[in-house]
Write a protein that holds these residues in place. Sequence first.
Motif, PDB file in Angstrom:
ATOM      1  N   LYS A 153      36.520  38.034  41.235  1.00  0.00           N
ATOM      2  CA  LYS A 153      35.127  37.987  41.678  1.00  0.00           C
ATOM      3  C   LYS A 153      34.313  37.074  40.776  1.00  0.00           C
ATOM      4  O   LYS A 153      33.470  36.306  41.248  1.00  0.00           O
ATOM      5  CB  LYS A 153      34.547  39.403  41.681  1.00  0.00           C
ATOM      6  CG  LYS A 153      33.131  39.477  42.217  1.00  0.00           C
ATOM      7  CD  LYS A 153      32.645  40.924  42.264  1.00  0.00           C
ATOM      8  CE  LYS A 153      31.223  40.997  42.817  1.00  0.00           C
ATOM      9  NZ  LYS A 153      30.733  42.396  42.876  1.00  0.00           N
ATOM     10  N   ARG A 154      34.572  37.150  39.471  1.00  0.00           N
ATOM     11  CA  ARG A 154      33.836  36.317  38.516  1.00  0.00           C
ATOM     12  C   ARG A 154      34.088  34.836  38.764  1.00  0.00           C
ATOM     13  O   ARG A 154      33.183  34.006  38.609  1.00  0.00           O
ATOM     14  CB  ARG A 154      34.252  36.690  37.087  1.00  0.00           C
ATOM     15  CG  ARG A 154      33.404  36.072  35.992  1.00  0.00           C
ATOM     16  CD  ARG A 154      33.884  36.525  34.628  1.00  0.00           C
ATOM     17  NE  ARG A 154      35.121  35.890  34.269  1.00  0.00           N
ATOM     18  CZ  ARG A 154      35.207  34.680  33.699  1.00  0.00           C
ATOM     19  NH1 ARG A 154      34.109  34.000  33.428  1.00  0.00           N
ATOM     20  NH2 ARG A 154      36.376  34.161  33.385  1.00  0.00           N
ATOM     21  N   THR A 204      44.742  40.191  30.847  1.00  0.00           N
ATOM     22  CA  THR A 204      44.668  39.857  32.271  1.00  0.00           C
ATOM     23  C   THR A 204      43.958  38.533  32.478  1.00  0.00           C
ATOM     24  O   THR A 204      44.410  37.679  33.245  1.00  0.00           O
ATOM     25  CB  THR A 204      43.934  40.974  33.037  1.00  0.00           C
ATOM     26  OG1 THR A 204      44.627  42.210  32.839  1.00  0.00           O
ATOM     27  CG2 THR A 204      43.879  40.658  34.523  1.00  0.00           C
ATOM     28  N   ARG A 205      42.844  38.344  31.759  1.00  0.00           N
ATOM     29  CA  ARG A 205      42.081  37.101  31.911  1.00  0.00           C
ATOM     30  C   ARG A 205      42.898  35.891  31.466  1.00  0.00           C
ATOM     31  O   ARG A 205      42.891  34.845  32.126  1.00  0.00           O
ATOM     32  CB  ARG A 205      40.786  37.192  31.114  1.00  0.00           C
ATOM     33  CG  ARG A 205      39.932  35.935  31.190  1.00  0.00           C
ATOM     34  CD  ARG A 205      38.537  36.202  30.662  1.00  0.00           C
ATOM     35  NE  ARG A 205      37.839  37.133  31.517  1.00  0.00           N
ATOM     36  CZ  ARG A 205      36.576  37.511  31.322  1.00  0.00           C
ATOM     37  NH1 ARG A 205      35.886  37.018  30.310  1.00  0.00           N
ATOM     38  NH2 ARG A 205      35.996  38.375  32.128  1.00  0.00           N
ATOM     39  N   GLU A 256      41.837  46.697  38.733  1.00  0.00           N
ATOM     40  CA  GLU A 256      40.380  46.536  38.672  1.00  0.00           C
ATOM     41  C   GLU A 256      40.016  45.305  37.845  1.00  0.00           C
ATOM     42  O   GLU A 256      39.063  44.591  38.173  1.00  0.00           O
ATOM     43  CB  GLU A 256      39.733  47.796  38.092  1.00  0.00           C
ATOM     44  CG  GLU A 256      39.858  49.020  38.977  1.00  0.00           C
ATOM     45  CD  GLU A 256      39.217  48.830  40.341  1.00  0.00           C
ATOM     46  OE1 GLU A 256      38.167  48.149  40.409  1.00  0.00           O
ATOM     47  OE2 GLU A 256      39.757  49.353  41.334  1.00  0.00           O
ATOM     48  N   ASP A 257      40.767  45.062  36.765  1.00  0.00           N
ATOM     49  CA  ASP A 257      40.517  43.868  35.949  1.00  0.00           C
ATOM     50  C   ASP A 257      40.778  42.604  36.753  1.00  0.00           C
ATOM     51  O   ASP A 257      40.029  41.626  36.663  1.00  0.00           O
ATOM     52  CB  ASP A 257      41.404  43.883  34.703  1.00  0.00           C
ATOM     53  CG  ASP A 257      41.031  45.009  33.746  1.00  0.00           C
ATOM     54  OD1 ASP A 257      39.903  45.520  33.857  1.00  0.00           O
ATOM     55  OD2 ASP A 257      41.872  45.369  32.903  1.00  0.00           O
ATOM     56  N   CYS A 258      41.873  42.620  37.528  1.00  0.00           N
ATOM     57  CA  CYS A 258      42.206  41.453  38.356  1.00  0.00           C
ATOM     58  C   CYS A 258      41.109  41.198  39.391  1.00  0.00           C
ATOM     59  O   CYS A 258      40.710  40.050  39.620  1.00  0.00           O
ATOM     60  CB  CYS A 258      43.544  41.667  39.061  1.00  0.00           C
ATOM     61  SG  CYS A 258      44.978  41.719  37.963  1.00  0.00           S
ATOM     62  N   LEU A 259      40.619  42.261  40.012  1.00  0.00           N
ATOM     63  CA  LEU A 259      39.547  42.114  40.998  1.00  0.00           C
ATOM     64  C   LEU A 259      38.277  41.571  40.350  1.00  0.00           C
ATOM     65  O   LEU A 259      37.616  40.681  40.905  1.00  0.00           O
ATOM     66  CB  LEU A 259      39.263  43.466  41.668  1.00  0.00           C
ATOM     67  CG  LEU A 259      40.316  44.015  42.621  1.00  0.00           C
ATOM     68  CD1 LEU A 259      39.877  45.371  43.151  1.00  0.00           C
ATOM     69  CD2 LEU A 259      40.565  43.065  43.771  1.00  0.00           C
ATOM     70  N   SER A 260      37.951  42.098  39.168  1.00  0.00           N
ATOM     71  CA  SER A 260      36.751  41.635  38.477  1.00  0.00           C
ATOM     72  C   SER A 260      36.857  40.165  38.104  1.00  0.00           C
ATOM     73  O   SER A 260      35.899  39.399  38.246  1.00  0.00           O
ATOM     74  CB  SER A 260      36.515  42.481  37.216  1.00  0.00           C
ATOM     75  OG  SER A 260      36.319  43.837  37.551  1.00  0.00           O
ATOM     76  N   GLU A 261      38.038  39.770  37.622  1.00  0.00           N
ATOM     77  CA  GLU A 261      38.239  38.370  37.235  1.00  0.00           C
ATOM     78  C   GLU A 261      38.175  37.452  38.443  1.00  0.00           C
ATOM     79  O   GLU A 261      37.591  36.369  38.390  1.00  0.00           O
ATOM     80  CB  GLU A 261      39.588  38.229  36.524  1.00  0.00           C
ATOM     81  CG  GLU A 261      39.864  36.836  35.983  1.00  0.00           C
ATOM     82  CD  GLU A 261      38.908  36.429  34.882  1.00  0.00           C
ATOM     83  OE1 GLU A 261      38.814  35.215  34.604  1.00  0.00           O
ATOM     84  OE2 GLU A 261      38.239  37.308  34.301  1.00  0.00           O
ATOM     85  N   GLN A 275      41.984  43.878  29.386  1.00  0.00           N
ATOM     86  CA  GLN A 275      41.139  42.936  30.121  1.00  0.00           C
ATOM     87  C   GLN A 275      41.336  41.521  29.609  1.00  0.00           C
ATOM     88  O   GLN A 275      41.391  40.567  30.400  1.00  0.00           O
ATOM     89  CB  GLN A 275      39.671  43.355  29.975  1.00  0.00           C
ATOM     90  CG  GLN A 275      39.339  44.664  30.676  1.00  0.00           C
ATOM     91  CD  GLN A 275      37.926  45.120  30.395  1.00  0.00           C
ATOM     92  OE1 GLN A 275      37.273  44.605  29.485  1.00  0.00           O
ATOM     93  NE2 GLN A 275      37.452  46.086  31.159  1.00  0.00           N
ATOM     94  N   ASN A 325      46.275  47.236  36.045  1.00  0.00           N
ATOM     95  CA  ASN A 325      45.152  46.356  35.709  1.00  0.00           C
ATOM     96  C   ASN A 325      44.474  45.798  36.954  1.00  0.00           C
ATOM     97  O   ASN A 325      43.859  44.734  36.911  1.00  0.00           O
ATOM     98  CB  ASN A 325      45.634  45.195  34.828  1.00  0.00           C
ATOM     99  CG  ASN A 325      46.218  45.664  33.512  1.00  0.00           C
ATOM    100  OD1 ASN A 325      45.506  45.884  32.545  1.00  0.00           O
ATOM    101  ND2 ASN A 325      47.527  45.839  33.477  1.00  0.00           N
TER     102      ASN A 325
END
Length: 233
Positions: A99-100, A53-54, A92-97, A50, A90
């Motif tokens: 969205k954030r 990815t960030r 899901e991590d990309c989607l979360s980032e 995570q 990764n």
Amino acid sequence: ARARASEHKRKTGRGRDNKNTRTQNEGTHHHYQQQQQQQQGGREHEHTSQQTTRLWVLMLREGGEVEGRMAGSSGEGRGPSCNPPCALENFEDCLSEAKRRGTQVCVFLDYDGTLSPIVNDPDKAEMSEEMRRAVNRVSEKFRTSIISGRALEKVKNFVKLDHLYYAGSHGLDIEGPAPPPKERDEGEDEPSVSHRPPGLDIELVREVRHILEQKTKGIQGVTIEDNKFCCSV
């Protein structure tokens, strides 16, 4: 003598049982430790994934401002964490980032060897209907682009999905639909996407292609493909 032998056997058996019990307990404890280490390693890997990815998202958005954070611990060159994360592993991590940060996730796809098989005749690199349906489903969720070294019109004719974005000739020729109304500024009617860098010389490309044809005509099986703003051997 029989009594002494019986007593010795009883004590020996008890000792063996105790030893076996200790061995089993030690084995169970060792297995528990291994499980704990694996779980801890999994959590650390997930956290590192995570974080990587960030940082890559930051680098793509802000350029060199975060490159120092991606360097190796020794400060010499780039460390292993600088390898770009696999988008599939990764996702899901990309989607979360995204969205954030309130940004969009876009999907970029190659054509030959990705959406179609590699074939000897470039004109026969047909895309299957199953693949076309899959790409169409992806485009319903994410803005989707096809990038190819082929001429733009040729790859569009292969894919046959007009609502996608296309970049032909390795990005020298780009077309796409206008943004949907919800993504436009209020009251503005944005045109469709169309981009070609200034100074492109088709005649020069044709001249290069002619030279390549002359140089390779004696080689069996060689094909020179006209990709409008570039050509492929």
